[in-house]
Design a protein around this motif. Structure first.
Motif, PDB file in Angstrom:
ATOM      1  N   UNK A   3       0.824  -1.209   0.000  1.00 36.81           N
ATOM      2  CA  UNK A   3       0.000   0.000   0.000  1.00 36.81           C
ATOM      3  C   UNK A   3       0.855   1.255   0.000  1.00 36.81           C
ATOM      4  N   UNK A   4       1.986   1.186   0.647  1.00 36.90           N
ATOM      5  CA  UNK A   4       2.838   2.350   0.813  1.00 36.90           C
ATOM      6  C   UNK A   4       3.393   2.827  -0.528  1.00 36.90           C
ATOM      7  N   UNK A   5       3.735   1.889  -1.416  1.00 36.12           N
ATOM      8  CA  UNK A   5       4.356   2.257  -2.680  1.00 36.12           C
ATOM      9  C   UNK A   5       3.352   2.451  -3.813  1.00 36.12           C
ATOM     10  N   UNK A  40      -0.949  11.129   4.284  1.00 32.21           N
ATOM     11  CA  UNK A  40      -2.280  10.817   4.806  1.00 32.21           C
ATOM     12  C   UNK A  40      -2.409   9.382   5.324  1.00 32.21           C
ATOM     13  N   UNK A  41      -1.706   8.443   4.680  1.00 29.85           N
ATOM     14  CA  UNK A  41      -1.745   7.058   5.171  1.00 29.85           C
ATOM     15  C   UNK A  41      -1.101   6.975   6.553  1.00 29.85           C
ATOM     16  N   UNK A  42       0.058   7.618   6.717  1.00 29.74           N
ATOM     17  CA  UNK A  42       0.738   7.624   8.011  1.00 29.74           C
ATOM     18  C   UNK A  42      -0.129   8.263   9.087  1.00 29.74           C
ATOM     19  N   UNK A  43      -0.775   9.355   8.743  1.00 21.78           N
ATOM     20  CA  UNK A  43      -1.619  10.033   9.716  1.00 21.78           C
ATOM     21  C   UNK A  43      -2.803   9.160  10.127  1.00 21.78           C
ATOM     22  N   UNK A  44      -3.343   8.402   9.192  1.00 18.49           N
ATOM     23  CA  UNK A  44      -4.460   7.512   9.531  1.00 18.49           C
ATOM     24  C   UNK A  44      -4.006   6.400  10.471  1.00 18.49           C
TER      25      UNK A  44
END
Length: 246
Positions: free
Chosen positions: A85-87, A96-100
């Protein structure tokens, strides 16, 4: 009072249900007084031959639930032990993914692969990299594009062609040694391995000795970054230069 077995640090580790490499490799990296607490995401062993989109979607649906299953033991930080998902959506999607993930963890520090790789490559002052992935070409392209868009020169990419997430753990040390030899060259400053179900920690440490440059593996860099961000500065020998020297 502090935790009797983990008085220095408790690390929560989130892994896909198919992953059998993160847990044993990160257990081997624990300094004294640090404990790991693993939560598994409910994910199926989707075929990577048919595409990675279904896999990515299933990860997005299950990550927060796995984090919620770890938080009650009151870890000090969370490590996200997976990569696709990260790449997949590029560097702009990372924040935004990190913040979630942080929100799901109640504000705890969260370590993800992009931040860990960036921190490690900055320590090595390396910008020209060769990359090993467990994926088929469509996944290799996404990883290469991610690093390129992040400011690195990707000299070569070697995909291991694994047909499913579970099969990634079947990659042998001999195959990994061959992959390192194939993508190394005088134009490469560091070799990067993505894919947390690839058990490459031992091969990487040995490879640094015979190629004379950093070999940064996904599980080692994630755990190193979590330790250093948490104030654990122990130098650990036998797992490569990152933990031994940085």
């Amino acid at each position: 009072m502090t935790d009797s077995l983990g008085p220095r640090l408790k690390v929560g580790v989130v892994v896909p249900a198919t992953n059998t490499s993160v847990q044993p490799e990160m257990e081997a990296l624990r300094p004294f007084g640090v404990t790991n607490h693993t939560g598994r995401m409910l994910t199926a062993d989707h075929s990577l031959v048919e595409g990675i989109d279904t896999l990515v979607d299933s990860y997005r649906e299950s990550t927060h639930k796995a984090i919620a299953g770890i938080v009650p033991c009151k870890p000090d930080c969370i490590v996200i032990g997976f990569s696709p998902e990260i790449y997949w959506d590029g560097p702009e999607s990372h924040a935004p993914v990190l913040e979630s993930m942080r929100a799901a963890a109640g504000g705890l520090p969260v370590t993800m692969s992009p931040d860990a790789f960036n921190a490690a490559l900055a320590r090595y002052e390396a910008s020209r990299i060769a990359v090993i992935t467990p994926y088929l070409p469509v996944g290799d392209d996404s990883v290469s594009r991610f690093f390129t868009d992040s400011g690195y020169e990707v000299v070569r990419v070697r995909g291991l062609g694994c047909s499913s997430p579970e099969k990634i753990s079947h990659v042998s040390e001999a195959e990994l040694r061959d992959a390192v030899k194939e993508i190394d060259g005088p134009d490469v400053e560091a070799i990067v391995q993505v894919g947390t179900n690839v058990a490459m920690m031992r091969v990487a440490a040995a490879a640094e000795e015979w190629i004379g440059k950093p070999v940064v593996t996904n599980n080692t860099v994630l755990y190193w970054h979590a330790l250093r961000q948490s104030g654990i500065a122990d130098r650990l020998r036998g797992f490569g230069s990152l933990l031994a020297e940085h």
